[in-house]
Motif scaffolding. Structure first.
Motif, short mmCIF file in Angstrom:
data_model
loop_
_atom_site.label_atom_id
_atom_site.label_comp_id
_atom_site.label_asym_id
_atom_site.label_seq_id
_atom_site.Cartn_x
_atom_site.Cartn_y
_atom_site.Cartn_z
N ARG A 142 -41.72 22.81 65.74
CA ARG A 142 -42.72 23.65 66.41
C ARG A 142 -42.25 24.01 67.82
N LEU A 143 -41.74 23.03 68.55
CA LEU A 143 -41.24 23.30 69.90
C LEU A 143 -40.03 24.22 69.85
N LEU A 144 -39.14 23.99 68.90
CA LEU A 144 -37.97 24.85 68.77
C LEU A 144 -38.38 26.30 68.50
N GLY A 145 -39.39 26.49 67.67
CA GLY A 145 -39.86 27.83 67.38
C GLY A 145 -40.42 28.51 68.62
N LEU A 146 -41.20 27.79 69.42
CA LEU A 146 -41.74 28.36 70.65
C LEU A 146 -40.62 28.74 71.62
N LEU A 147 -39.63 27.87 71.75
CA LEU A 147 -38.53 28.16 72.66
C LEU A 147 -37.68 29.32 72.16
N ALA A 169 -41.74 46.80 85.04
CA ALA A 169 -42.89 47.07 84.17
C ALA A 169 -42.45 47.48 82.77
N ALA A 170 -41.43 48.32 82.68
CA ALA A 170 -40.94 48.73 81.36
C ALA A 170 -40.31 47.56 80.62
N ALA A 171 -39.55 46.73 81.35
CA ALA A 171 -38.93 45.57 80.71
C ALA A 171 -39.99 44.59 80.22
N LEU A 172 -41.04 44.39 81.01
CA LEU A 172 -42.14 43.52 80.57
C LEU A 172 -42.83 44.09 79.33
N THR A 173 -42.93 45.41 79.25
CA THR A 173 -43.50 46.02 78.05
C THR A 173 -42.69 45.65 76.82
N GLY A 174 -41.37 45.69 76.94
CA GLY A 174 -40.52 45.31 75.82
C GLY A 174 -40.66 43.84 75.47
N GLN A 175 -40.77 42.99 76.49
CA GLN A 175 -40.94 41.56 76.23
C GLN A 175 -42.23 41.28 75.48
N VAL A 176 -43.32 41.88 75.93
CA VAL A 176 -44.62 41.68 75.27
C VAL A 176 -44.58 42.27 73.86
N ALA A 177 -43.97 43.45 73.71
CA ALA A 177 -43.87 44.06 72.39
C ALA A 177 -43.13 43.15 71.43
N PHE A 178 -42.08 42.50 71.89
CA PHE A 178 -41.34 41.56 71.04
C PHE A 178 -42.24 40.43 70.55
N LEU A 179 -43.03 39.88 71.45
CA LEU A 179 -43.84 38.71 71.11
C LEU A 179 -45.02 39.05 70.20
N VAL A 180 -45.56 40.27 70.29
CA VAL A 180 -46.77 40.59 69.52
C VAL A 180 -46.44 41.26 68.19
N THR A 181 -45.18 41.56 67.92
CA THR A 181 -44.78 42.16 66.66
C THR A 181 -44.22 41.07 65.74
N PRO A 182 -43.91 41.41 64.50
CA PRO A 182 -43.32 40.41 63.59
C PRO A 182 -42.03 39.78 64.11
N SER A 187 -39.78 34.67 64.79
CA SER A 187 -38.92 33.86 65.65
C SER A 187 -39.53 32.50 65.93
N ALA A 188 -40.86 32.42 65.90
CA ALA A 188 -41.54 31.16 66.19
C ALA A 188 -41.65 30.23 64.98
N GLN A 189 -41.25 30.70 63.82
CA GLN A 189 -41.38 29.87 62.62
C GLN A 189 -40.16 28.96 62.47
N ALA A 190 -40.32 27.94 61.64
CA ALA A 190 -39.24 26.97 61.41
C ALA A 190 -38.25 27.53 60.39
N LEU A 191 -37.62 28.62 60.76
CA LEU A 191 -36.70 29.33 59.88
C LEU A 191 -35.52 29.83 60.72
N GLU A 193 -34.59 32.90 61.07
CA GLU A 193 -34.77 34.25 61.61
C GLU A 193 -34.77 34.28 63.13
N GLY A 194 -35.38 33.30 63.77
CA GLY A 194 -35.45 33.30 65.22
C GLY A 194 -34.07 33.20 65.86
N LEU A 195 -33.26 32.27 65.39
CA LEU A 195 -31.92 32.11 65.95
C LEU A 195 -31.08 33.35 65.67
N PHE A 196 -31.19 33.91 64.48
CA PHE A 196 -30.42 35.12 64.18
C PHE A 196 -30.86 36.28 65.06
N THR A 197 -32.16 36.41 65.30
CA THR A 197 -32.66 37.48 66.18
C THR A 197 -32.13 37.31 67.59
#
Length: 430
Positions: A142-147, A169-182, A187-191, A193-197
């Protein structure tokens, strides 16, 4: 506010976004759970820590059953006909899961061909070793997924801010977009995909520097390292990604005079070399190929006889899948609309981001075509979101000041400054 204070705020904002994301994820409770693949990665991590195969199986199975039991009990309590307490439901589901798989070698199948698919992907289990060793399987993963998700979002911010030169502001938009999309969710799951991304984002950051003529040793080393980690995490996807990157950059070299420089050539050559090396390694090490994964798909994890011509079956299934996929997207076209806007923005204003985002999205589409399974489409095609992650911030950069100005004074000032400055030399379009 002083310049130093403003700088500290700019540095703190991306970190505050990560903290807020972690708080929200913690509030999600039992909605985070282990997947069957997570069980196998956890088992591998336990074996790297020195446990026997049987001990690693029991430890990983216990964590898997606990997480699945929590989720099942929570969902059952939401049904109007269920009156049993959630704790009792969880305990019964946990016991049932353990009884079912305690004497088995794997929760899916012990077929050596299936096990080889996962043993050839040591990247994520090796990364998980210190987390699992210190915190156990559930808390560690769980911690690894969050990180991993937070780290991916910071890479997006850095790619857009430092690599592409966009505003905070634009860079923050991209950061938030990353976190709220699939992309953020998977990336937060125990799989893996997160490391590959994260590896993909590393290639994009270094690749953008090379495409813009900054062919320093740091950019080359960053791209090479990201490709190497991607290859040991998901070698088949790394091969496809590197091949698409090589093709996209080569196309840019052919059609854009402004990109015909050493950095772009280095990126194209490094990507092509990666694809070749991964292909050679697959042959020398006898790693599972597409033929093996297709048989896995069409035989339900090798529990049925092998099919004689899996490729023809794949073509037919993929055609039906994409027809259904477009129908679903048309019914709720937010992804298509966002992708169209992002693609248009990157084409006109991306300044090197367009080919990189295209190669990444095509990688997701290719992987999904080779595994056209509706229940796994969101995960397998997650890289198709990359143009949105990179394109929307560019759109904010181009039009955010205009939308945020009430009286137009800043626009007038900028316009006057442009009138006083000499016209820049026109550049050929990409």
């Amino acid at each position: 506010m002083s310049a130093a204070g403003a700088r500290r705020v700019r540095v703190a904002l991306p970190l505050l976004v990560c903290v807020l994301y972690a708080v929200l994820q913690s509030a999600s409770g039992d909605r985070w759970t282990l997947f069957p693949d997570s069980y196998r990665y956890a088992r591998a991590a336990e074996q790297y820590l020195g446990a026997s195969r049987a001990e690693a199986h029991r430890t990983a199975l216990a964590a898997f059953c606990v997480s699945r039991a929590r989720k099942e009990a929570h969902e059952a309590r939401l049904r109007p006909t269920v009156v049993t307490s959630e704790r009792a439901l969880e305990a019964e589901a946990d016991r049932s899961c353990v009884r079912r798989w305690a004497d088995a070698e794997d929760i899916t199948t012990a077929d050596p061909r299936y096990q080889a698919i996962f043993s050839a992907r040591p990247g994520y289990p090796l990364l998980a070793v210190p987390f699992v060793g210190v915190l156990g399987v559930l808390d560690g993963l769980r911690l690894l997924g969050l990180l991993t998700a937070a780290g991916g979002s910071l890479l997006v911010f850095g790619l857009l801010r430092r690599g592409a030169g966009l505003s905070p502001a634009a860079a923050l938009t991209g950061q938030v977009a990353f976190l709220v999309t699939p992309l953020g969710w998977w990336s937060a799951q125990a799989l893996g995909e997160g490391l590959f991304t994260v590896c993909v984002l590393g290639v994009l950051w270094g690749g953008l520097a090379l495409l813009r003529g900054r062919a320093g040793p740091g950019a080359v080393a960053g791209v090479a390292l990201a490709y190497a980690v991607a290859a040991v995490t998901r070698y088949s996807s790394a091969l496809v990604f590197a091949a698409f990157m090589a093709a996209a950059v080569t196309g840019t070299l052919c059609f854009s005079r402004r990109r015909r420089h050493r950095g772009a050539g280095v990126l194209a050559g490094l990507s092509a070399l990666t694809a070749v090396l991964v292909g050679v390694a697959m042959r020398i090490l006898s790693l599972p190929s597409s033929q093996t994964t297709l048989q896995d798909t069409f035989t339900r994890h090798f529990t049925a006889p092998a099919v004689p011509d899996p490729w023809s079956r794949l073509f037919g299934l993929a055609a039906r899948f994409w027809q259904d996929w477009f129908a679903q997207q048309a019914a709720m076209p937010y992804f298509l609309a966002l992708t169209a806007v992002a693609a248009w923005t990157l084409t006109r204003h991306g300044d090197g981001l367009g080919p990189l985002a295209t190669a990444t999205a095509l990688t997701g589409a290719f992987v999904l075509t080779n595994h056209p399974l509706p229940q796994e489409a969101d995960r397998l095609g997650v890289l198709m979101w990359m143009p949105v992650i990179l394109g929307v911030p560019v759109l904010v950069e181009r039009h955010g000041a205009r939308l945020g100005t009430r009286d137009g004074s800043r626009l007038v000032a900028r316009s006057g400054a442009r009138q006083q400055a000499p016209d820049p030399e026109p550049r050929p379009a990409d």
